[in-house]
Design a protein around this motif. Structure first.
Motif, PDB file in Angstrom:
ATOM      1  N   CYS A   1      -7.127  -9.129  -1.067  1.00 16.44           N
ATOM      2  CA  CYS A   1      -6.922  -7.818  -1.705  1.00 16.44           C
ATOM      3  C   CYS A   1      -5.803  -7.838  -2.734  1.00 16.44           C
ATOM      4  CB  CYS A   1      -6.633  -6.754  -0.656  1.00 16.44           C
ATOM      5  SG  CYS A   1      -5.048  -6.998   0.218  1.00 16.44           S
ATOM      6  N   HIS A   2      -5.178  -9.024  -2.902  1.00 19.16           N
ATOM      7  CA  HIS A   2      -4.078  -9.190  -3.872  1.00 19.16           C
ATOM      8  C   HIS A   2      -2.925  -8.216  -3.624  1.00 19.16           C
ATOM      9  CE1 HIS A   2      -6.710 -11.918  -6.004  1.00 19.16           C
ATOM     10  NE2 HIS A   2      -7.645 -10.975  -6.041  1.00 19.16           N
ATOM     11  N   GLY A   3      -2.684  -7.950  -2.351  1.00 21.41           N
ATOM     12  CA  GLY A   3      -1.523  -7.154  -1.970  1.00 21.41           C
ATOM     13  C   GLY A   3      -1.752  -5.668  -1.870  1.00 21.41           C
ATOM     14  N   SER A   4      -2.922  -5.168  -2.259  1.00 18.87           N
ATOM     15  CA  SER A   4      -3.143  -3.713  -2.226  1.00 18.87           C
ATOM     16  C   SER A   4      -3.365  -3.201  -0.808  1.00 18.87           C
ATOM     17  CB  SER A   4      -4.342  -3.348  -3.101  1.00 18.87           C
ATOM     18  OG  SER A   4      -5.558  -3.776  -2.489  1.00 18.87           O
ATOM     19  N   GLY A   5      -3.908  -4.046   0.071  1.00 14.83           N
ATOM     20  CA  GLY A   5      -4.209  -3.636   1.438  1.00 14.83           C
ATOM     21  C   GLY A   5      -5.579  -2.998   1.582  1.00 14.83           C
ATOM     22  N   ALA A   6      -6.233  -2.729   0.452  1.00 15.14           N
ATOM     23  CA  ALA A   6      -7.536  -2.059   0.487  1.00 15.14           C
ATOM     24  C   ALA A   6      -8.668  -3.065   0.334  1.00 15.14           C
ATOM     25  CB  ALA A   6      -7.614  -1.014  -0.619  1.00 15.14           C
ATOM     26  N   LYS A   7      -9.806  -2.737   0.931  1.00 10.22           N
ATOM     27  CA  LYS A   7     -10.983  -3.603   0.835  1.00 10.22           C
ATOM     28  C   LYS A   7     -11.451  -3.685  -0.613  1.00 10.22           C
ATOM     29  CE  LYS A   7     -13.926  -3.461   4.218  1.00 10.22           C
ATOM     30  NZ  LYS A   7     -14.997  -3.030   5.152  1.00 10.22           N
ATOM     31  N   ALA A   8     -12.052  -4.812  -0.980  1.00  8.83           N
ATOM     32  CA  ALA A   8     -12.548  -5.012  -2.337  1.00  8.83           C
ATOM     33  C   ALA A   8     -13.442  -3.860  -2.767  1.00  8.83           C
ATOM     34  CB  ALA A   8     -13.316  -6.330  -2.425  1.00  8.83           C
TER      35      ALA A   8
ATOM     36  N   GLY B   1       3.730   6.717   0.074  1.00 10.92           N
ATOM     37  CA  GLY B   1       3.182   7.537  -0.998  1.00 10.92           C
ATOM     38  C   GLY B   1       1.679   7.436  -1.119  1.00 10.92           C
ATOM     39  N   SER B   2       1.072   6.524  -0.392  1.00  8.78           N
ATOM     40  CA  SER B   2      -0.386   6.368  -0.446  1.00  8.78           C
ATOM     41  C   SER B   2      -0.901   5.970   0.929  1.00  8.78           C
ATOM     42  CB  SER B   2      -0.780   5.314  -1.480  1.00  8.78           C
ATOM     43  OG  SER B   2      -0.248   4.050  -1.120  1.00  8.78           O
ATOM     44  N   ILE B   3      -2.191   6.166   1.122  1.00  6.45           N
ATOM     45  CA  ILE B   3      -2.820   5.785   2.386  1.00  6.45           C
ATOM     46  C   ILE B   3      -4.059   4.948   2.074  1.00  6.45           C
ATOM     47  CG2 ILE B   3      -1.973   7.748   3.710  1.00  6.45           C
ATOM     48  CD1 ILE B   3      -4.644   9.124   3.269  1.00  6.45           C
ATOM     49  N   ILE B   4      -4.406   4.068   3.020  1.00  7.37           N
ATOM     50  CA  ILE B   4      -5.557   3.183   2.838  1.00  7.37           C
ATOM     51  C   ILE B   4      -6.632   3.596   3.834  1.00  7.37           C
ATOM     52  CG2 ILE B   4      -6.362   0.796   2.969  1.00  7.37           C
ATOM     53  CD1 ILE B   4      -3.486  -0.040   2.297  1.00  7.37           C
ATOM     54  N   LYS B   5      -7.731   4.135   3.306  1.00  6.63           N
ATOM     55  CA  LYS B   5      -8.807   4.591   4.177  1.00  6.63           C
ATOM     56  C   LYS B   5      -9.774   3.472   4.538  1.00  6.63           C
ATOM     57  CE  LYS B   5      -8.799   9.496   3.036  1.00  6.63           C
ATOM     58  NZ  LYS B   5      -9.614  10.672   2.631  1.00  6.63           N
ATOM     59  N   ASP B   6      -9.872   2.472   3.655  1.00  6.64           N
ATOM     60  CA  ASP B   6     -10.797   1.360   3.891  1.00  6.64           C
ATOM     61  C   ASP B   6      -9.995   0.057   3.788  1.00  6.64           C
ATOM     62  OD1 ASP B   6     -13.080   0.029   4.428  1.00  6.64           O
ATOM     63  OD2 ASP B   6     -14.081   0.424   2.516  1.00  6.64           O
ATOM     64  N   PRO B   7      -9.346  -0.356   4.892  1.00  3.99           N
ATOM     65  CA  PRO B   7      -8.427  -1.501   4.807  1.00  3.99           C
ATOM     66  C   PRO B   7      -9.120  -2.848   4.623  1.00  3.99           C
ATOM     67  CG  PRO B   7      -8.607  -0.751   7.073  1.00  3.99           C
ATOM     68  CD  PRO B   7      -9.363   0.239   6.240  1.00  3.99           C
ATOM     69  N   CYS B   8      -8.414  -3.772   4.018  1.00  6.51           N
ATOM     70  CA  CYS B   8      -8.889  -5.146   3.816  1.00  6.51           C
ATOM     71  C   CYS B   8      -9.074  -5.823   5.176  1.00  6.51           C
ATOM     72  CB  CYS B   8      -7.865  -5.900   2.961  1.00  6.51           C
ATOM     73  SG  CYS B   8      -8.093  -7.682   2.880  1.00  6.51           S
TER      74      CYS B   8
ATOM     75  N   ALA C   1      -9.012  -9.035   5.768  1.00  2.82           N
ATOM     76  CA  ALA C   1      -8.179 -10.223   5.932  1.00  2.82           C
ATOM     77  C   ALA C   1      -6.773  -9.877   6.403  1.00  2.82           C
ATOM     78  CB  ALA C   1      -8.111 -11.003   4.614  1.00  2.82           C
ATOM     79  N   CYS C   2      -6.190  -8.819   5.834  1.00  5.10           N
ATOM     80  CA  CYS C   2      -4.798  -8.467   6.178  1.00  5.10           C
ATOM     81  C   CYS C   2      -4.704  -7.173   6.965  1.00  5.10           C
ATOM     82  CB  CYS C   2      -3.942  -8.377   4.914  1.00  5.10           C
ATOM     83  SG  CYS C   2      -4.431  -7.035   3.788  1.00  5.10           S
ATOM     84  N   HIS C   3      -5.869  -6.531   7.234  1.00  2.00           N
ATOM     85  CA  HIS C   3      -5.927  -5.278   8.012  1.00  2.00           C
ATOM     86  C   HIS C   3      -5.101  -4.159   7.377  1.00  2.00           C
ATOM     87  CE1 HIS C   3      -7.924  -7.714  11.019  1.00  2.00           C
ATOM     88  NE2 HIS C   3      -6.879  -8.534  11.038  1.00  2.00           N
ATOM     89  N   GLY C   4      -5.073  -4.160   6.045  1.00  2.00           N
ATOM     90  CA  GLY C   4      -4.405  -3.071   5.341  1.00  2.00           C
ATOM     91  C   GLY C   4      -2.939  -3.289   5.047  1.00  2.00           C
TER      92      GLY C   4
END
Length: 380
Positions: A151-158, A194-201, A203-206
């Motif tokens: 995810c290149h550090g974003s924590g979100a799924k592709a 400041g943000s939330i991840i609804k669909d986590p990666c 590989a890193c689980h968000g």
């Protein structure tokens, strides 16, 4: 549990200068280092205390805060940190943020929680005296958190992105009124991000980061000593959601040498000589870090006589003149004597005038003259 006083931990006074503090730290760090005390949890705790005290008292800003507020100055920022058993530890908090966070919250500063930048890391590297003096390059392995490749550090799924938190509107904080004061607190929904991840990666689980071990080549400059640190910018833990990585601090610990002791830029060594050499004089070979050199021993040399060999010490990493090598002579009493050797020594002893000495033994003569005068004064 109450912490011990930093000055008492290092055994220095509150007026001690940086040189005294560094000298005390070097002595205690070598005494309690986990590699010298394997399996000794008490020694490891002492090492951590000594390390923490040194870091605070050698930083002018932190020391001033400690002198005024004691340990309370660092309770919210976490100045300590660090697991030293394997040479690897977490980073310390930033002093400037401690009071900034406290007063910013009270008076409504509206600062966003600083949790994005990666943590600084510490690694203790043990060196021989020769490596420290000449410099060396070494490879080290660091277990750390690195940016997720998926995810290149974003924590979100592709194909998805973190969404702005609806509670704090991306500020990372919410404001609460308490009487006349406005108090900022981390947002309970996004925990200050400041943000939330609804669909986590997957590989890193968000988290945006994964645990990895990386290998680094570290170049240690010539002249370093115990307590010196080398900063490798950006080699600490990766930041959250693509934020900058922390730094890696490689701290030097020089092993005890079988011959030399170092103090600042000077080296010290003990040179044993036999009785005949001390009495008659001569020439001996003494070791230096560059090889053997000859040292002339004058006749009548006494134990503890210091001979200075200029320029045979250490050139500090901070520059300046090269230190000296100071050789302390120790006159060794002969052992395992043959009968013939005993006869010769008895003959010599008779010519020297017995234990009270004469011109051949001025220190003995002075001592026994003092003893005689002492007892004469008692009988008057």
């Amino acid at each position: 549990m109450a912490k011990n006083d930093y000055y008492e931990i290092l055994g220095v006074s509150k007026s001690a200068d940086e040189r005294e503090i560094k000298k005390a730290y070097k002595r205690l760090a070598m005494k309690y280092h986990p590699d010298r005390n394997p399996g000794d949890s008490a020694a490891e705790e002492n090492f951590k205390e000594v390390k923490e005290a040194y870091e605070i008292l050698t930083d002018d800003q932190k020391r001033a805060a400690y002198d005024q507020y004691g340990h309370a100055a660092f309770e919210q920022g976490g100045m300590g940190g660090g697991g030293f058993g394997g040479g690897f530890g977490g980073g310390a908090g930033d002093f400037g943020d401690i009071f900034g966070d406290v007063f910013g919250d009270i008076f409504g500063g509206g600062r966003r929680q600083r949790s994005s930048r990666g943590s600084d890391l510490r690694y203790t590297m043990e060196l021989t005296l020769e490596e420290a003096v000449r410099g060396v390059s070494k490879e080290i392995r660091i277990p750390t958190l690195q940016e997720c490749d998926t995810c290149h550090g974003s924590g979100a799924k592709a194909g998805s992105q973190p969404q702005t938190c609806n509670t704090c509107k991306g500020a990372g904080q919410v404001q609460m009124r308490q009487g006349f004061f406005a108090v900022n607190q981390p947002c309970p929904t996004c925990h200050g991000r400041g943000s939330i991840i609804k669909d986590p990666c997957n590989a890193c689980h968000g988290h945006g980061r994964v645990e990895k071990t990386k290998t680094l080549s570290v170049k240690i400059p010539a002249g370093v000593d115990t307590g010196d640190r080398i900063r490798l910018s950006g080699e600490g833990e990766a930041g959250e959601q693509g934020a900058p990585a922390g730094d890696l601090y490689v701290e030097v610990a020089v092993k005890k040498h079988p011959i030399f002791e170092r103090e600042e830029n000077n080296l010290y060594c003990e040179v044993p000589i036999n009785f005949a050499m001390a009495a008659l004089g001569g020439e001996i070979e003494v070791p230096t870090l560059d090889g053997r050199v000859k040292l002339k021993i004058p006749a009548g040399t006494q134990t503890d006589k210091l001979f200075r060999m200029r320029g045979k010490g250490v050139k500090s990493v901070r520059g300046g003149a090269i230190g000296d090598l100071l050789c302390r002579v120790v006159v060794e009493t002969p052992v395992n004597l043959s009968e013939r050797q005993k006869e010769l020594l008895n003959e010599l002893g008779e010519t020297l005038g017995g234990p009270s000495g004469d011109d051949n033994s001025p220190r003995s003569k002075s001592f026994f003259d003092g003893v005689k005068k002492f007892f004469d004064d008692l009988t008057r």
